[in-house]
Design a protein around this motif. Structure first.
Motif, PDB file in Angstrom:
ATOM      1  N   ARG A  15       0.870  -1.183   0.000  1.00 34.09           N
ATOM      2  CA  ARG A  15       0.000   0.000   0.000  1.00 34.09           C
ATOM      3  C   ARG A  15       0.902   1.227   0.000  1.00 34.09           C
ATOM      4  O   ARG A  15       1.990   1.211   0.565  1.00 34.09           O
ATOM      5  CB  ARG A  15      -0.917   0.021   1.225  1.00 34.09           C
ATOM      6  N   ARG A  16       0.429   2.323  -0.631  1.00 34.39           N
ATOM      7  CA  ARG A  16       1.238   3.533  -0.767  1.00 34.39           C
ATOM      8  C   ARG A  16       0.439   4.781  -0.399  1.00 34.39           C
ATOM      9  O   ARG A  16      -0.782   4.803  -0.552  1.00 34.39           O
ATOM     10  CB  ARG A  16       1.711   3.691  -2.213  1.00 34.39           C
ATOM     11  N   VAL A  17       1.198   5.808   0.006  1.00 30.50           N
ATOM     12  CA  VAL A  17       0.608   7.114   0.274  1.00 30.50           C
ATOM     13  C   VAL A  17       1.682   8.174   0.038  1.00 30.50           C
ATOM     14  O   VAL A  17       2.883   7.885   0.150  1.00 30.50           O
ATOM     15  CB  VAL A  17       0.049   7.196   1.723  1.00 30.50           C
ATOM     16  N   SER A  40      -0.750   3.378  13.867  1.00 31.40           N
ATOM     17  CA  SER A  40      -1.251   2.022  13.641  1.00 31.40           C
ATOM     18  C   SER A  40      -2.476   1.711  14.495  1.00 31.40           C
ATOM     19  O   SER A  40      -2.475   1.978  15.696  1.00 31.40           O
ATOM     20  CB  SER A  40      -0.155   0.999  13.966  1.00 31.40           C
ATOM     21  N   PRO A  41      -3.502   1.103  13.896  1.00 26.81           N
ATOM     22  CA  PRO A  41      -4.663   0.674  14.683  1.00 26.81           C
ATOM     23  C   PRO A  41      -4.392  -0.649  15.403  1.00 26.81           C
ATOM     24  O   PRO A  41      -5.201  -1.092  16.214  1.00 26.81           O
ATOM     25  CB  PRO A  41      -5.753   0.498  13.620  1.00 26.81           C
ATOM     26  N   THR A 111       7.204  12.658  -0.075  1.00 26.89           N
ATOM     27  CA  THR A 111       7.718  11.296  -0.226  1.00 26.89           C
ATOM     28  C   THR A 111       6.574  10.338  -0.518  1.00 26.89           C
ATOM     29  O   THR A 111       5.501  10.451   0.095  1.00 26.89           O
ATOM     30  CB  THR A 111       8.421  10.850   1.082  1.00 26.89           C
ATOM     31  N   ILE A 112       6.810   9.412  -1.430  1.00 35.46           N
ATOM     32  CA  ILE A 112       5.901   8.287  -1.607  1.00 35.46           C
ATOM     33  C   ILE A 112       6.341   7.227  -0.599  1.00 35.46           C
ATOM     34  O   ILE A 112       7.490   6.776  -0.631  1.00 35.46           O
ATOM     35  CB  ILE A 112       5.972   7.695  -3.033  1.00 35.46           C
ATOM     36  N   VAL A 113       5.448   6.864   0.283  1.00 32.69           N
ATOM     37  CA  VAL A 113       5.730   5.864   1.315  1.00 32.69           C
ATOM     38  C   VAL A 113       4.974   4.595   0.941  1.00 32.69           C
ATOM     39  O   VAL A 113       3.754   4.626   0.772  1.00 32.69           O
ATOM     40  CB  VAL A 113       5.268   6.339   2.707  1.00 32.69           C
ATOM     41  N   THR A 147      -2.668   2.879   8.808  1.00 32.93           N
ATOM     42  CA  THR A 147      -1.383   3.363   9.313  1.00 32.93           C
ATOM     43  C   THR A 147      -0.806   4.428   8.389  1.00 32.93           C
ATOM     44  O   THR A 147      -0.364   5.489   8.850  1.00 32.93           O
ATOM     45  CB  THR A 147      -0.390   2.195   9.474  1.00 32.93           C
ATOM     46  N   LEU A 148      -0.804   4.167   7.097  1.00 37.79           N
ATOM     47  CA  LEU A 148      -0.254   5.126   6.142  1.00 37.79           C
ATOM     48  C   LEU A 148      -1.046   6.430   6.127  1.00 37.79           C
ATOM     49  O   LEU A 148      -0.463   7.520   6.100  1.00 37.79           O
ATOM     50  CB  LEU A 148      -0.205   4.516   4.740  1.00 37.79           C
ATOM     51  N   LEU A 149      -2.357   6.330   6.148  1.00 40.12           N
ATOM     52  CA  LEU A 149      -3.180   7.547   6.183  1.00 40.12           C
ATOM     53  C   LEU A 149      -2.982   8.296   7.497  1.00 40.12           C
ATOM     54  O   LEU A 149      -2.960   9.529   7.516  1.00 40.12           O
ATOM     55  CB  LEU A 149      -4.647   7.202   5.968  1.00 40.12           C
ATOM     56  N   GLY A 150      -2.821   7.560   8.596  1.00 41.63           N
ATOM     57  CA  GLY A 150      -2.546   8.187   9.888  1.00 41.63           C
ATOM     58  C   GLY A 150      -1.215   8.920   9.878  1.00 41.63           C
ATOM     59  O   GLY A 150      -1.088  10.030  10.398  1.00 41.63           O
ATOM     60  N   LEU A 151      -0.194   8.306   9.282  1.00 37.32           N
ATOM     61  CA  LEU A 151       1.106   8.947   9.150  1.00 37.32           C
ATOM     62  C   LEU A 151       0.989  10.212   8.303  1.00 37.32           C
ATOM     63  O   LEU A 151       1.512  11.277   8.675  1.00 37.32           O
ATOM     64  CB  LEU A 151       2.112   7.974   8.526  1.00 37.32           C
TER      65      LEU A 151
END
Length: 162
Positions: A15-17, A40-41, A111-113, A147-151
């Motif tokens: 998954r990417r963000v 992280s949930p 950054t693309i994570v 997690t990525l959206l939270g970051l």
């Protein structure tokens, strides 16, 4: 179909963000495993062993929760290559079950994570049928997305406040 005939590679996902921070800033955040509970949930109370840090071979432990299930886990850092990659293996490099990998690519001004989850071997703890392991993969994919959206949200709010 039992886990002994399932192919672990069939359950991998990425998954990417995009986030508003440099790869080095993001690397410093994700390699400091104590911070994962901010986004992280699933994971909380994550800590490197005494004297350890984000270097290959270092161990850390954490507490996890998914639905009504809770457990503690031990993980070992596999790759610590700033600013582009940080990965660890749940259960340890020698006999682990899952590799979590963070890949960071410059996309100025951010950054693309990418967060990747890869089963390394089948184990009954993951489930005993294709359907059970696929359900776990889907739950972990949703956890990675959250997690990525939270970051991304955390970094955006931090950037907006400056």
């Amino acid at each position: 179909m039992t886990t002994s005939v399932l192919d672990p590679a069939a359950f991998t996902f990425t998954r990417r963000v995009w986030v508003p921070a440099s790869p080095r800033e993001v690397y410093d955040l994700v390699s400091d495993v104590t911070r994962i509970g901010l986004w992280s949930p699933t994971a909380s109370r994550v800590r490197y062993d005494d004297g350890a840090g984000p270097v290959p071979g270092a161990w850390f432990g954490g507490h996890n929760r998914r639905g009504d299930r809770e457990w503690d886990s031990r993980s070992q850092v596999l790759t610590a290559d700033p600013p582009g990659e940080f990965s660890f293996v749940v259960g340890g490099i020698a006999d682990g079950i899952v590799r979590w990998r963070w890949l960071l690519r410059d996309d100025h001004p951010g950054t693309i994570v990418a967060q990747e989850w890869r089963l390394l071997r089948m184990d009954p703890v993951l489930g005993t049928s294709h359907q059970e392991v696929a359900r776990l993969r889907d739950e972990m994919a949703l956890s990675a997305e959250t997690t990525l959206l939270g970051l991304a949200r955390w970094l955006h709010e931090r950037t907006a406040a400056v």
